[in-house]
Design an enzyme around this catalytic site. Sequence first.
Site, mmCIF file in Angstrom:
data_model
loop_
_atom_site.group_PDB
_atom_site.id
_atom_site.type_symbol
_atom_site.label_atom_id
_atom_site.label_comp_id
_atom_site.label_asym_id
_atom_site.label_seq_id
_atom_site.Cartn_x
_atom_site.Cartn_y
_atom_site.Cartn_z
ATOM 1 N N GLN A 171 0.859 -1.183 0.000
ATOM 2 C CA GLN A 171 0.000 0.000 0.000
ATOM 3 C C GLN A 171 0.896 1.233 0.000
ATOM 4 O OE1 GLN A 171 -2.321 0.749 3.523
ATOM 5 N NE2 GLN A 171 -3.768 2.089 2.471
ATOM 6 N N GLY B 104 -15.723 5.488 16.385
ATOM 7 C CA GLY B 104 -16.915 5.487 15.554
ATOM 8 C C GLY B 104 -18.078 4.861 16.303
ATOM 9 N N ASN C 144 0.131 2.493 19.995
ATOM 10 C CA ASN C 144 0.529 3.694 19.269
ATOM 11 C C ASN C 144 1.843 4.282 19.758
ATOM 12 O OD1 ASN C 144 -1.740 4.017 17.422
ATOM 13 N ND2 ASN C 144 -2.955 4.368 19.263
ATOM 14 N N ARG D 210 24.564 -23.058 23.538
ATOM 15 C CA ARG D 210 24.272 -22.338 22.302
ATOM 16 C C ARG D 210 23.616 -23.257 21.273
ATOM 17 N NH1 ARG D 210 29.876 -19.662 20.830
ATOM 18 N NH2 ARG D 210 28.631 -18.697 19.159
ATOM 19 N N HIS E 76 33.132 -27.849 34.860
ATOM 20 C CA HIS E 76 33.865 -26.630 35.211
ATOM 21 C C HIS E 76 34.619 -26.051 34.012
ATOM 22 C CE1 HIS E 76 33.430 -28.464 39.232
ATOM 23 N NE2 HIS E 76 34.022 -29.524 38.717
ATOM 24 N N ASN F 20 33.929 -38.146 31.288
ATOM 25 C CA ASN F 20 34.246 -37.067 32.219
ATOM 26 C C ASN F 20 35.151 -36.067 31.508
ATOM 27 O OD1 ASN F 20 34.338 -36.163 35.292
ATOM 28 N ND2 ASN F 20 36.370 -35.858 34.410
ATOM 29 N N ALA G 194 38.049 -30.012 34.213
ATOM 30 C CA ALA G 194 38.007 -28.547 34.263
ATOM 31 C C ALA G 194 39.025 -27.946 33.304
ATOM 32 C CB ALA G 194 38.272 -28.071 35.682
ATOM 33 N N SER H 165 42.065 -32.482 33.253
ATOM 34 C CA SER H 165 41.896 -31.035 33.395
ATOM 35 C C SER H 165 42.886 -30.275 32.515
ATOM 36 C CB SER H 165 42.097 -30.627 34.853
ATOM 37 O OG SER H 165 41.103 -31.206 35.662
#
EC number: 2.7.7.23
Length: 452
Positions: A68, A134, A216, A321, A351, A365, A368, A393
Site C-alpha cells: 500500500q 466510531g 501507538n 548455544r 567446570h 568425564n 576442568a 583437566s
Amino acid sequence: MKVLILAAGLGKRMKSKYPKVVHKILGKPMINWVVDLGKAFGEVGVVVGHKADIVKSYLPEDVKTYLQEPQLGTGHAVMCARDFISENEDLLVLYGDVPLLSKETINKLKKEHEEQKNQVTVLTFVTDNPAGYGRIIRENGKVRIVEDKDATEEEKKIKEVNSGIYIFSGKFVLENLDKLSNNNAQGEYYLTDLVGMAERSSTVILEDIVEVSGVNDRIQLAQLETIAKQRILEKLMLSGVTIVDPNSTFIGPDVEIGMDTIIYPFTIIEGYTKIGEDCEVGPYSHIVDSNIGNEVKVIRSEVEKSVIENKVSVGPFSRLREGTVLKEKVKIGNFVETKKTTVGKNSKAQHLTYLGDATIGEDVNVGAGTITCNYDGYKKYPTYIGDGAFIGSNSSLVAPVNIGKGAITGAGSVITEDVPNDALALGRARQIIKEGWAKKKREELKNADHKE
C-alpha cells in the site's frame, strides 16, 4: 475464510526507525501475534507499506503481502489486496498492532456472521468514554458507523463503538470496494463506509476491550506486555506450574511448560520453547527456542536452540548455544559453554570448559579447563570423544581429533592426534625437578638486593 492483516502504518509516536508492528511483546513481534491468530482461521495476507521490506522479513514464507503506497486509509488498504479476496470466501480484517485478540472472540464473530448470513459483521465494545471512536448506529436491521467528528450530539451519547475488526462476505467486498469515496477531510478511503453499504449486517459486543487495544506508543506497548504476561502466567499456574514471583518472570506466548515445574524469579523463557514436568528453572535463567525434558534443572544459565533430555543438570553460569543436545542425566556446570555439540548419557563437564562442534559419548568425564580447539581462522572442525573416556583437566583437543572409547588424556595435554581406545595420551613437556634450586635462587636475589 481468508484473513487480511493491515500493517502498513508509519507509527510516528513509537519514535523508532523500525515499523511499529515489528516491536515485540514478550519477545514476539506484534505482527507475528496477529499472523498466528489469523492462521488458525485460514489463509493470511498482510498489507505492508512503511518500510515494507522490514515487515516482510518477519513474516512466514506462506504469508502473501500486498504493498500500500501511499497509505490512503483502511479502505484503500483492502483495495491494494483485491487479488487476495475471493468471492467464495469470507474475509476477516485484522490489524498488525492489535496483538491480544483471542481465538474465542473471532469464533464468536464468525458464528454470528454465518448464522445471520451477513454481508458484514462488526466487532464492537461498550465504553463509558467513547470519544474518538466510531459510534454504532442500528437502523432497520442494518448497522452503520458514524465517525466521532461527524456524530450529532445525540449520536455522541452512544457508548457502543467500532473496534475496527470485521468479517465481510468476500463477494460483497469485491462488488462494493470501488464504491468507496475519498471525499472527506483526510482524502482517504474508509472501510467503515463499506459497512454502511451492507443490507445484512450485525455486531458482536466484546466484553474484554483489552483484546482490541492497539499500540501507538511505547507506553501502550509496555501496558499490553504487562497484560499479556499476566494472562500467560495465570494460565500456566492454573495448569500446574509454580511461578515463584510472577512480577519478575517473563514467559512468551508460544512456551509450553509441564505440571509441577517450578520457575524461579528473574527467568525469561521465549520463542517456541517446551519444558517438561518436574523441572526447576532459574533463578536468573534465559531460555529461547529450546526443548527440555522432565526433571531438568537449569540454574542461572543461558539456553538457546538446544535440546535437553530428562534428568539433566545445567548450571550455574552455563551457556548452551545453538545445536546443543544433552542426553539423559548429563551434568553441565559452572562456566561451561557448548555449541553444535551432543553430550551422551551420564557424561559431565562441570567446570570452565568449551565444547564446540563435538560429539561426546556416554559416561565421559570432561575435566576442568578443557577446550575443543575447533577453529583455525577459516573453518570449523569436529571433535569425537568415545564412551567412557576421561579428559584430564586443562586439556586442549585440537580438532579434527578422535578420542577413543575408554581413553585418557593427561592433565594439561595438547592433543593433536587421534587417541586409540583405552590409551593414555600425554601432550605436555616432561616435568623436571632441580633439588634446592628455589632456595639457591632466593639467596641470589637476596644478596643482589643487599648490594644495591
